[in-house]
Design a protein around this motif. Structure first.
Motif, PDB file in Angstrom:
ATOM      1  N   VAL A  58       0.835  -1.204   0.000  1.00 49.19           N
ATOM      2  CA  VAL A  58       0.000   0.000   0.000  1.00 49.19           C
ATOM      3  C   VAL A  58       0.870   1.256   0.000  1.00 49.19           C
ATOM      4  O   VAL A  58       0.567   2.238  -0.684  1.00 49.19           O
ATOM      5  N   PHE A  59       1.955   1.216   0.751  1.00 44.79           N
ATOM      6  CA  PHE A  59       2.868   2.360   0.833  1.00 44.79           C
ATOM      7  C   PHE A  59       3.380   2.729  -0.561  1.00 44.79           C
ATOM      8  O   PHE A  59       3.321   3.899  -0.984  1.00 44.79           O
ATOM      9  N   ALA A  60       3.897   1.738  -1.292  1.00 46.87           N
ATOM     10  CA  ALA A  60       4.456   2.010  -2.612  1.00 46.87           C
ATOM     11  C   ALA A  60       3.384   2.434  -3.603  1.00 46.87           C
ATOM     12  O   ALA A  60       3.595   3.329  -4.428  1.00 46.87           O
ATOM     13  N   ALA A  61       2.206   1.814  -3.519  1.00 40.62           N
ATOM     14  CA  ALA A  61       1.172   2.060  -4.517  1.00 40.62           C
ATOM     15  C   ALA A  61       0.536   3.437  -4.395  1.00 40.62           C
ATOM     16  O   ALA A  61       0.096   4.016  -5.392  1.00 40.62           O
ATOM     17  N   LEU A  62       0.470   3.983  -3.187  1.00 38.46           N
ATOM     18  CA  LEU A  62      -0.252   5.241  -2.982  1.00 38.46           C
ATOM     19  C   LEU A  62       0.626   6.479  -2.986  1.00 38.46           C
ATOM     20  O   LEU A  62       0.107   7.594  -2.901  1.00 38.46           O
ATOM     21  N   MET A  63       1.939   6.334  -3.065  1.00 41.99           N
ATOM     22  CA  MET A  63       2.789   7.521  -2.958  1.00 41.99           C
ATOM     23  C   MET A  63       2.639   8.482  -4.132  1.00 41.99           C
ATOM     24  O   MET A  63       2.696   9.701  -3.952  1.00 41.99           O
ATOM     25  N   LEU A  64       2.470   7.970  -5.350  1.00 45.03           N
ATOM     26  CA  LEU A  64       2.308   8.879  -6.491  1.00 45.03           C
ATOM     27  C   LEU A  64       1.023   9.703  -6.394  1.00 45.03           C
ATOM     28  O   LEU A  64       1.055  10.931  -6.529  1.00 45.03           O
ATOM     29  N   PRO A  65      -0.130   9.081  -6.160  1.00 46.94           N
ATOM     30  CA  PRO A  65      -1.322   9.907  -5.961  1.00 46.94           C
ATOM     31  C   PRO A  65      -1.194  10.846  -4.770  1.00 46.94           C
ATOM     32  O   PRO A  65      -1.764  11.939  -4.776  1.00 46.94           O
ATOM     33  N   ALA A  66      -0.442  10.454  -3.736  1.00 44.18           N
ATOM     34  CA  ALA A  66      -0.282  11.315  -2.565  1.00 44.18           C
ATOM     35  C   ALA A  66       0.393  12.625  -2.942  1.00 44.18           C
ATOM     36  O   ALA A  66      -0.019  13.707  -2.495  1.00 44.18           O
ATOM     37  N   GLY A  67       1.436  12.556  -3.762  1.00 42.99           N
ATOM     38  CA  GLY A  67       2.103  13.780  -4.187  1.00 42.99           C
ATOM     39  C   GLY A  67       1.180  14.702  -4.968  1.00 42.99           C
ATOM     40  O   GLY A  67       1.180  15.919  -4.769  1.00 42.99           O
ATOM     41  N   LEU A  68       0.361  14.118  -5.844  1.00 42.40           N
ATOM     42  CA  LEU A  68      -0.562  14.933  -6.626  1.00 42.40           C
ATOM     43  C   LEU A  68      -1.655  15.531  -5.749  1.00 42.40           C
ATOM     44  O   LEU A  68      -2.066  16.683  -5.937  1.00 42.40           O
ATOM     45  N   LEU A  69      -2.132  14.757  -4.768  1.00 41.45           N
ATOM     46  CA  LEU A  69      -3.123  15.294  -3.834  1.00 41.45           C
ATOM     47  C   LEU A  69      -2.558  16.482  -3.066  1.00 41.45           C
ATOM     48  O   LEU A  69      -3.268  17.455  -2.787  1.00 41.45           O
ATOM     49  N   GLY A  70      -1.275  16.411  -2.691  1.00 38.03           N
ATOM     50  CA  GLY A  70      -0.650  17.534  -2.009  1.00 38.03           C
ATOM     51  C   GLY A  70      -0.566  18.760  -2.890  1.00 38.03           C
ATOM     52  O   GLY A  70      -0.811  19.883  -2.442  1.00 38.03           O
ATOM     53  N   ASP A  71      -0.202  18.571  -4.169  1.00 34.60           N
ATOM     54  CA  ASP A  71      -0.158  19.690  -5.102  1.00 34.60           C
ATOM     55  C   ASP A  71      -1.536  20.325  -5.256  1.00 34.60           C
ATOM     56  O   ASP A  71      -1.672  21.548  -5.357  1.00 34.60           O
ATOM     57  N   ARG A  72      -2.566  19.487  -5.279  1.00 34.45           N
ATOM     58  CA  ARG A  72      -3.925  19.964  -5.566  1.00 34.45           C
ATOM     59  C   ARG A  72      -4.583  20.618  -4.359  1.00 34.45           C
ATOM     60  O   ARG A  72      -5.131  21.725  -4.447  1.00 34.45           O
ATOM     61  N   PHE A  73      -4.549  19.943  -3.197  1.00 35.34           N
ATOM     62  CA  PHE A  73      -5.333  20.374  -2.045  1.00 35.34           C
ATOM     63  C   PHE A  73      -4.506  21.045  -0.945  1.00 35.34           C
ATOM     64  O   PHE A  73      -5.071  21.496   0.041  1.00 35.34           O
ATOM     65  N   GLY A  74      -3.197  21.084  -1.110  1.00 33.04           N
ATOM     66  CA  GLY A  74      -2.347  21.696  -0.096  1.00 33.04           C
ATOM     67  C   GLY A  74      -1.500  20.647   0.595  1.00 33.04           C
ATOM     68  O   GLY A  74      -2.013  19.642   1.091  1.00 33.04           O
ATOM     69  N   ARG A  75      -0.190  20.898   0.606  1.00 38.07           N
ATOM     70  CA  ARG A  75       0.718  19.872   1.143  1.00 38.07           C
ATOM     71  C   ARG A  75       0.593  19.757   2.656  1.00 38.07           C
ATOM     72  O   ARG A  75       0.660  18.665   3.213  1.00 38.07           O
ATOM     73  N   ARG A  76       0.429  20.884   3.336  1.00 38.99           N
ATOM     74  CA  ARG A  76       0.253  20.831   4.795  1.00 38.99           C
ATOM     75  C   ARG A  76      -1.018  20.071   5.148  1.00 38.99           C
ATOM     76  O   ARG A  76      -1.036  19.233   6.053  1.00 38.99           O
ATOM     77  N   ARG A  77      -2.095  20.356   4.437  1.00 38.28           N
ATOM     78  CA  ARG A  77      -3.370  19.709   4.726  1.00 38.28           C
ATOM     79  C   ARG A  77      -3.291  18.201   4.513  1.00 38.28           C
ATOM     80  O   ARG A  77      -3.767  17.409   5.344  1.00 38.28           O
ATOM     81  N   MET A  78      -2.690  17.779   3.413  1.00 41.60           N
ATOM     82  CA  MET A  78      -2.616  16.344   3.130  1.00 41.60           C
ATOM     83  C   MET A  78      -1.606  15.647   4.035  1.00 41.60           C
ATOM     84  O   MET A  78      -1.753  14.469   4.360  1.00 41.60           O
ATOM     85  N   LEU A  79      -0.562  16.372   4.453  1.00 39.03           N
ATOM     86  CA  LEU A  79       0.371  15.791   5.423  1.00 39.03           C
ATOM     87  C   LEU A  79      -0.338  15.549   6.751  1.00 39.03           C
ATOM     88  O   LEU A  79      -0.153  14.498   7.392  1.00 39.03           O
ATOM     89  N   LEU A  80      -1.181  16.489   7.161  1.00 37.42           N
ATOM     90  CA  LEU A  80      -1.985  16.291   8.368  1.00 37.42           C
ATOM     91  C   LEU A  80      -2.924  15.099   8.209  1.00 37.42           C
ATOM     92  O   LEU A  80      -3.109  14.312   9.153  1.00 37.42           O
ATOM     93  N   ALA A  81      -3.519  14.964   7.019  1.00 36.35           N
ATOM     94  CA  ALA A  81      -4.396  13.815   6.779  1.00 36.35           C
ATOM     95  C   ALA A  81      -3.623  12.508   6.896  1.00 36.35           C
ATOM     96  O   ALA A  81      -4.100  11.537   7.501  1.00 36.35           O
ATOM     97  N   GLY A  82      -2.419  12.471   6.336  1.00 33.27           N
ATOM     98  CA  GLY A  82      -1.607  11.263   6.431  1.00 33.27           C
ATOM     99  C   GLY A  82      -1.245  10.921   7.864  1.00 33.27           C
ATOM    100  O   GLY A  82      -1.295   9.749   8.275  1.00 33.27           O
ATOM    101  N   LEU A  83      -0.875  11.932   8.630  1.00 30.44           N
ATOM    102  CA  LEU A  83      -0.542  11.696  10.039  1.00 30.44           C
ATOM    103  C   LEU A  83      -1.760  11.205  10.814  1.00 30.44           C
ATOM    104  O   LEU A  83      -1.650  10.314  11.674  1.00 30.44           O
ATOM    105  N   GLY A  84      -2.939  11.760  10.502  1.00 31.48           N
ATOM    106  CA  GLY A  84      -4.151  11.300  11.169  1.00 31.48           C
ATOM    107  C   GLY A  84      -4.479   9.858  10.835  1.00 31.48           C
ATOM    108  O   GLY A  84      -4.878   9.067  11.705  1.00 31.48           O
TER     109      GLY A  84
END
Length: 519
Positions: A58-84
């Motif tokens: 799961v870690f390897a498969a989701l990292m590419l979409p994770a980067g794009l989600l950060g670009d789109r919705f805000g890197r701080r916001r998505m980093l908080l989502a990941g930590l949660g």
């Protein structure tokens, strides 16, 4: 107009380091707890495999979409989502009562980790100026790397004092610290031109990479001709081919292959992946050798990997200044040659050798990794404009994870095949011979049950021979990687030039969102 760096940036970096440390040792800490967990939950061998592998897939498969989600919705916001998400998976995993639920918890942890790693890297350019970015990247990367050998140490200590669920709960305080730091210390950044997330491309990315990693991971255990393995690899080829064809027509793709047209990003990314391949192979081999052949427990094994950590710490401090003085084209191939020397030295190991010889080449491996990975990652990320930091770091970390998975699978298959071919089971009952051939651990269990010291000695010799072949393969791969990077990696001036436009990019090409007071 230039602005002064945020004075709180080093506090924020400390929190990011804590998060990356958790991600690092979460990949290895479970290996210590797995036998006790399997006994208490009644997990069979297949379930144990998925408990260990589900996080990586799961870690390897989701990292590419994770980067794009950060670009789109805000890197701080998505980093908080990941930590949660990571915090929720840790709390859930500590109290589950069945193997299937442990796998589910590991899937949740993998999803959270996939958001944390690339986005933690992508926020660094917004916190640190160019002259400090190498130090910051070194601290974050070192924390992730240090977590790998720390996993057995932390896990061994926890199992000596608490129950197996404590290997999940240990994440909670560090992740909570990361959440607090993101809320109060990190600015928000995003790419204002980023389009909506393409769900079809995201699905192709996730399923294609998941199939690839699953097929590679299952290959050594099930055999490379297994219908399941062949089916997974074939599905991966079809899905990823469909993804590339689709993304070539997209203005802002999930799998941004166009980033690889940048020579500095392409060759630094390849160097980082090749260093990861070599080091992952070493980390896969050494714990098995220390535990099975030299008879160490999990905690003792972790302690005996400290020389590699020492070499890594020293190299991480010196890598930036060396790369600045001599250029990545000198430092990275040199680091790969040091890794090759470590692996080739280790390939001379014999079953009767003591720990001192192992400590020697582990120290060399730490130096090689520290001198190689930090300049490579800094060079790759420094070649990107800031508005592509999320997708670029996602691509970089995905390729590193896939390289690590391939390294473990290939080297594991090499060790298993050599062990089965060289193990002397003559004179054993057929059932006992079949069981002993499964692994060196199984052979030692059969030898203890039958009181057969000769079988134990044969198992040690057969495993060490397989380990030597795997290390030899690592050494050859590192030499080939050194030759490629020396030939094609941009020199000192080219690397600097690649990074320059990213720093000189006009302010309107990226957006820094003012952070509201968090109440």
């Amino acid at each position: 107009m230039s602005t002064r760096p945020d004075p709180r940036r080093w506090w924020a970096l400390g929190a990011l380091v804590a998060c990356m440390l958790v991600l690092g040792f979460d990949g290895t800490i479970l290996n210590v707890a797995l036998p006790e967990m399997a006994a208490q939950l009644g997990a069979d061998s297949a379930e144990q495999t998925w408990i260990a592998d589900s996080y990586l897939i799961v870690f390897a498969a989701l990292m590419l979409p994770a980067g794009l989600l950060g670009d789109r919705f805000g890197r701080r916001r998505m980093l908080l989502a990941g930590l949660g998400i990571f915090l929720a998976g840790s709390l859930f995993g500590a109290f589950v009562t069945s193997p299937g639920l442990v796998v589910a918890a590991r899937v949740v942890l993998g999803a959270g980790g996939a958001l944390i790693m690339p986005l933690a890297l992508s926020v660094l350019p917004s916190l640190f100026p160019a002259e400090e970015r190498s130090r910051a990247l070194g601290a974050v990367s070192s924390a992730s790397a240090l977590g790998l050998p720390l996993g057995p140490i932390v896990g061994g200590w926890l199992l000596d004092h608490f129950w197996w669920g404590s290997v999940f709960l240990v994440n909670v305080p560090l992740v909570a610290l990361g959440i607090a730091a993101c809320l109060f210390l990190l600015p928000e950044t995003r790419d204002p031109a980023s389009p909506k997330v393409d769900l079809r491309s995201t699905a192709l990315t996730v399923t294609g990479l998941a199939a690839l990693v699953a097929g590679v991971n299952e290959g050594p255990a099930r055999g490379w001709s297994s219908p399941l393995v062949l089916g997974a690899l074939a599905a991966a080829v079809l899905l990823l081919t469909a993804l590339v064809l689709r993304e070539r027509r997209s203005a802002r793709p999930v799998l941004d292959v166009a980033l690889l047209r940048n020579r500095a990003f392409r060759w630094n990314t390849l160097a980082a992946a090749l260093v990861t391949f070599a080091l992952t192979g070493l980390l896969f081999v050494v714990p098995q050798h220390l535990q099975t052949v030299q008879g160490q427990d999990a905690f003792g094994t972790g302690l005996r990997m400290l020389p590699m950590m020492g070499g890594l710490l020293v190299a991480s401090r010196a890598a930036g200044p060396l790369a600045g003085r001599f250029g990545s084209r000198v430092v990275i191939p040199g680091a790969l040659l040091v890794l090759a020397a470590a692996a080739l030295t280790g390939s001379r190991t014999e079953a009767g050798d003591g720990y001192g010889f192992t400590a020697l080449w582990l120290t060399l491996a730490g130096f090689g990794f520290g001198f190689g990975i930090l300049p490579a990652m800094d060079g790759a990320l420094g070649a990107l404009p800031r508005d592509r930091a999320g997708s670029g770091s996602g691509l970089l970390m995905t390729l590193r994870q896939v390289a690590g998975a391939v390294g473990v699978a290939v080297l594991g298959s090499l060790i298993a095949g050599s062990f089965a071919a060289r193990l002397d089971t003559g004179g054993l009952p057929p059932a006992a011979a079949d069981a002993a051939g499964d692994s060196v651990v199984a052979a030692h269990q059969v030898a203890a049950r039958l009181g057969d010291a000769a079988l134990a000695r044969s198992a040690d010799a057969a495993f060490v021979h397989g380990m030597d072949l795997a290390l030899l393969a690592c050494g050859i791969a590192a030499i080939a990687a050194a030759a490629l990077t020396a030939a094609f990696l941009p020199g000192k001036q080219a690397g600097a030039g690649a990074a320059g436009p990213a720093e000189a990019r006009p302010a309107e090409a990226r957006e820094v969102v003012p952070r509201k007071a968090d109440a």
